[in-house]
Motif scaffolding. Structure first.
Motif, PDB file in Angstrom:
ATOM      1  N   VAL A 208      55.674  99.587  48.105  1.00 13.03           N
ATOM      2  CA  VAL A 208      54.421  98.515  48.012  1.00 13.03           C
ATOM      3  C   VAL A 208      53.808  97.869  49.671  1.00 13.03           C
ATOM      4  O   VAL A 208      54.995  97.799  50.234  1.00 13.03           O
ATOM      5  CB  VAL A 208      54.564  96.705  47.093  1.00 13.03           C
ATOM      6  N   ALA A 209      52.146  97.958  49.782  1.00 12.91           N
ATOM      7  CA  ALA A 209      52.112  97.267  50.749  1.00 12.91           C
ATOM      8  C   ALA A 209      50.410  96.439  50.576  1.00 12.91           C
ATOM      9  O   ALA A 209      49.841  97.065  50.045  1.00 12.91           O
ATOM     10  CB  ALA A 209      51.817  99.110  51.908  1.00 12.91           C
ATOM     11  N   SER A 210      50.959  95.640  52.229  1.00 13.18           N
ATOM     12  CA  SER A 210      49.636  94.726  50.809  1.00 13.18           C
ATOM     13  C   SER A 210      48.956  94.173  52.528  1.00 13.18           C
ATOM     14  O   SER A 210      50.197  94.551  53.623  1.00 13.18           O
ATOM     15  CB  SER A 210      49.919  93.656  50.349  1.00 13.18           C
ATOM     16  N   SER A 211      47.842  93.363  52.966  1.00 15.14           N
ATOM     17  CA  SER A 211      48.003  92.992  53.956  1.00 15.14           C
ATOM     18  C   SER A 211      46.839  90.926  53.608  1.00 15.14           C
ATOM     19  O   SER A 211      46.989  90.986  52.788  1.00 15.14           O
ATOM     20  CB  SER A 211      46.925  93.713  54.420  1.00 15.14           C
ATOM     21  N   PRO A 212      47.206  90.108  54.889  1.00 13.28           N
ATOM     22  CA  PRO A 212      46.782  89.146  54.696  1.00 13.28           C
ATOM     23  C   PRO A 212      44.804  89.577  54.801  1.00 13.28           C
ATOM     24  O   PRO A 212      44.552  88.296  54.770  1.00 13.28           O
ATOM     25  CB  PRO A 212      46.890  88.197  55.591  1.00 13.28           C
ATOM     26  N   VAL A 213      44.853  90.629  55.349  1.00 12.86           N
ATOM     27  CA  VAL A 213      43.391  90.844  55.907  1.00 12.86           C
ATOM     28  C   VAL A 213      42.498  91.889  55.083  1.00 12.86           C
ATOM     29  O   VAL A 213      41.685  92.193  55.318  1.00 12.86           O
ATOM     30  CB  VAL A 213      43.319  90.535  57.427  1.00 12.86           C
ATOM     31  N   ASP A 214      43.154  92.701  54.904  1.00  9.76           N
ATOM     32  CA  ASP A 214      42.666  93.804  54.326  1.00  9.76           C
ATOM     33  C   ASP A 214      42.851  94.167  52.504  1.00  9.76           C
ATOM     34  O   ASP A 214      43.693  93.284  51.959  1.00  9.76           O
ATOM     35  CB  ASP A 214      43.246  94.923  54.654  1.00  9.76           C
ATOM     36  N   GLU A 215      41.368  94.125  51.914  1.00  8.71           N
ATOM     37  CA  GLU A 215      41.233  94.197  50.407  1.00  8.71           C
ATOM     38  C   GLU A 215      42.365  95.095  49.790  1.00  8.71           C
ATOM     39  O   GLU A 215      42.034  94.748  48.836  1.00  8.71           O
ATOM     40  CB  GLU A 215      39.692  94.326  50.213  1.00  8.71           C
ATOM     41  N   LYS A 216      42.799  95.897  50.723  1.00 10.84           N
ATOM     42  CA  LYS A 216      43.240  97.235  49.781  1.00 10.84           C
ATOM     43  C   LYS A 216      44.610  96.673  49.519  1.00 10.84           C
ATOM     44  O   LYS A 216      45.121  96.481  50.397  1.00 10.84           O
ATOM     45  CB  LYS A 216      42.907  98.426  50.496  1.00 10.84           C
ATOM     46  N   SER A 217      45.185  96.881  48.463  1.00 10.83           N
ATOM     47  CA  SER A 217      46.796  96.657  48.986  1.00 10.83           C
ATOM     48  C   SER A 217      47.152  98.284  47.325  1.00 10.83           C
ATOM     49  O   SER A 217      46.465  98.774  47.051  1.00 10.83           O
ATOM     50  CB  SER A 217      47.454  95.265  47.836  1.00 10.83           C
ATOM     51  N   ARG A 218      48.678  98.285  48.139  1.00 11.85           N
ATOM     52  CA  ARG A 218      49.353  99.993  47.233  1.00 11.85           C
ATOM     53  C   ARG A 218      50.921 100.049  46.635  1.00 11.85           C
ATOM     54  O   ARG A 218      51.440  99.243  47.206  1.00 11.85           O
ATOM     55  CB  ARG A 218      48.240 101.029  47.775  1.00 11.85           C
TER      56      ARG A 218
END
Length: 562
Positions: A208-218
């Motif tokens: 899993v990957a996510s970001s506090p500033v990017d709208e995308k997650s995967r």
């Protein structure tokens, strides 16, 4: 057990002997027992077993012989009716989910039962099994894959299909974080290898990957099974799921109620069986907020209380936090499922799941099997929650007919989970229902009031002097050496009134490092000036800033706050 990897090998002490793995039984009886008699009850003269049936119902089955080479014999005897689907559903309706979780073996009646699971040495060809669990994580600014899009049908299909593969784990870290700014990625790789005449294994890898500033997650998932017997077919599955959630405000109700928290998601599942045509399932959907839901939140009593608090300059007190969170819930869901070359087994399992839903919701549903629409190899779903999020309408359109569920009431434990929230995960939403408390409590200082971690609110006037807002100092044991203590875990947060505005200055002290956050009055893009150890730090709404601590132990990230 090293390098973020756990490995264990299990084998029977005597490969020619059966071993009982699990046993659970109950034997109801009556007896007249003297209190001073130390003999067991079943040796009493008045001891009588109780039986509802002359012969208990029984089942025996062998599991794992073909798939793993390790055979387990399950023996089941009971005087109850066999556990049919309707019986399971009716039992689930009777009990609260927490009761089932805490007391899974609780029963209304006492009846004879005997359940045992035994390792069958005679049928087993595998003599040992090796389990491996490996973890890896990685952070990056923005990652671009060097592979071309034409090289892969599904990003979750790895180049290595062997158990405990370092190559596969690194591929998943690279692919799951691709084109996600300031991403944090994690991969978990689990495998079980069965060593015998014919080697068998199970592999499951998830990333899993996510970001506090990017709208995308995967998210990526890979599964592979190589059976021990040729009578079973090898199976492989590849799943990729992506979502796009907007960055919404959860500390300013005026912004939250005006924003459009619409999200998009898609997923692709590929299934491969030996000598079979590959199956594929593709899901595309959107989640959005209806105008009815927005009006419901805007005119709620909590919103009125928040407005009065914001007029006094207090934006983060409990009423405003709660109503801002409510303003971001989405109550409308639409998605379609396209499928190709599905096996008969998968179609049958899907229809059985629909049968259970139809059985549980028969009071609220209707069907139309004579409808004609252009749906080939596709199923469309639509769900609409009522404005209070306490009931739902569901419409299903398929090639064989339509079904509709109207005003289905939701269980209190389902209410926090079903409406999607762009910033809160499932555990955060469910925590107030399960524990009657926040999962992550907050401490807030506003213009004229403060709210503590234990939810106490009181008036406050800071002035120009620094006030300690929070201090965290972990408890150390007397025998711990101060040399081995990480100084960065001691954190102090201080605040004061800003000299040129109605906002606050903030100072964070962690170990030997000091972070100062000061309102800039519009002179910077974010309206905030940040200094780390007196050195200015550029921050952006589209990237997080990684800061290496002055001490050698830690680094941390600064991300924009909505």
């Amino acid at each position: 057990m090293e390098n973020a990897k756990i490995q264990a090998t299990l084998s029977p002490i005597n490969s020619d002997r059966d071993y009982q793995i699990f046993h659970c039984s109950s034997k109801p009886y009556t007896t007249k027992h003297e209190i001073i008699n130390l003999k067991p009850h079943n040796q009493d003269g008045d001891y009588h077993k109780l039986h509802v049936l002359k012969e208990p119902r029984q089942q025996q089955a062998i599991y794992g012989e073909n798939s793993t080479g390790m055979a387990f014999r399950l023996n089941y005897k009971n005087e109850k009716e066999f556990n049919s689907t309707s019986w399971i559903v009716e039992e689930a309706k009777k009990k609260d989910p927490l009761v089932v979780l805490y007391f899974p073996w609780a029963d209304d009646t006492i009846q004879y039962s005997n359940v045992s699971l035994t390792y069958d040495a005679r049928r087993s060809s595998t003599k040992a099994v090796k389990f491996t669990v490996a973890l890896a994580n990685e952070t990056s600014s923005t990652r671009h894959s060097e592979e071309s899009e034409g090289d892969k049908i599904n990003p979750a299909e790895p180049s290595s299909h062997s158990p405990d593969s370092e190559i596969r784990r690194q591929e998943f870290l690279d692919r799951v974080a691709e084109d996600i700014k300031s991403s944090s990625a994690m991969v978990v790789d689990v495998s079980a290898e069965f060593e015998g005449h014919n080697k068998a294994y199970f592999i499951a890898t998830a990333a899993v990957a996510s970001s506090p500033v990017d709208e995308k997650s995967r998210a990526l998932f890979f599964f592979s099974h190589q059976p021990a017997s040729s009578s079973e077919k090898p199976v492989q599955a590849y799943l990729v799921a992506e979502s796009k959630n907007p960055q919404v405000s959860w500390m300013d109700f005026n912004k939250a109620i005006r924003e459009d928290p619409k999200s998009y998601f898609n997923a692709q599942l590929n299934l491969k069986e030996w000598n079979e045509t590959d199956s594929q399932i593709v899901v595309n959907g959107t989640v959005e907020q209806s105008s009815q839901r927005r009006r419901f939140v805007k005119h709620s009593p909590m919103a009125k209380l928040c407005e009065s608090q914001m007029n006094e300059g207090n934006y983060g007190l409990p009423a405003c936090r709660n109503v801002s969170i409510e303003a971001n819930y989405r109550d409308r869901l639409e998605f379609t499922v396209h499928y190709e070359n599905l096996t008969s087994d998968l179609k049958n399992w899907t229809y059985k799941a629909y049968q259970i839903a139809r059985y549980m919701g028969y009071n609220y549903m209707g069907e139309n099997i004579f409808v004609s629409h252009n749906l080939s190899d596709k199923v469309a779903f639509e769900g609409n929650l009522n404005p209070s999020l306490r009931a739902i309408n569901v419409t299903i359109k398929s090639p064989i007919g339509d079904a509709e569920f109207i005003d289905v009431p939701l269980n209190p434990y389902v209410v926090p989970l079903l409406p999607v929230h762009p910033t809160m995960n499932s555990l955060e939403r469910l925590s107030p229902v399960l524990f009657s408390d926040q999962l992550y409590p907050y401490c807030v200082v506003g213009k004229s009031a403060a709210n503590t971690f234990d939810n106490k609110t009181y008036p406050i006037q800071l002035g120009k002097c620094w006030h300690v807002m929070m201090k965290y100092a972990p408890k150390y044991m007397p025998w711990e050496s101060s040399v081995n203590i990480d100084p960065s875990v001691d954190v102090v947060v201080m605040t004061r009134d800003n000299s040129s505005s109605s906002q606050k200055d903030l100072k964070i002290v962690t170990g030997d490092d000091v972070v100062d956050l000061t309102p800039s009055g519009g002179s910077t893009k974010m309206g905030l000036e940040v200094k780390v150890n007196e050195r200015p730090l550029e921050i952006s709404s589209s990237n997080s800033s990684t800061v290496t601590s002055g001490c050698k132990y830690s680094s941390w990230q600064l991300a924009p706050f909505h």
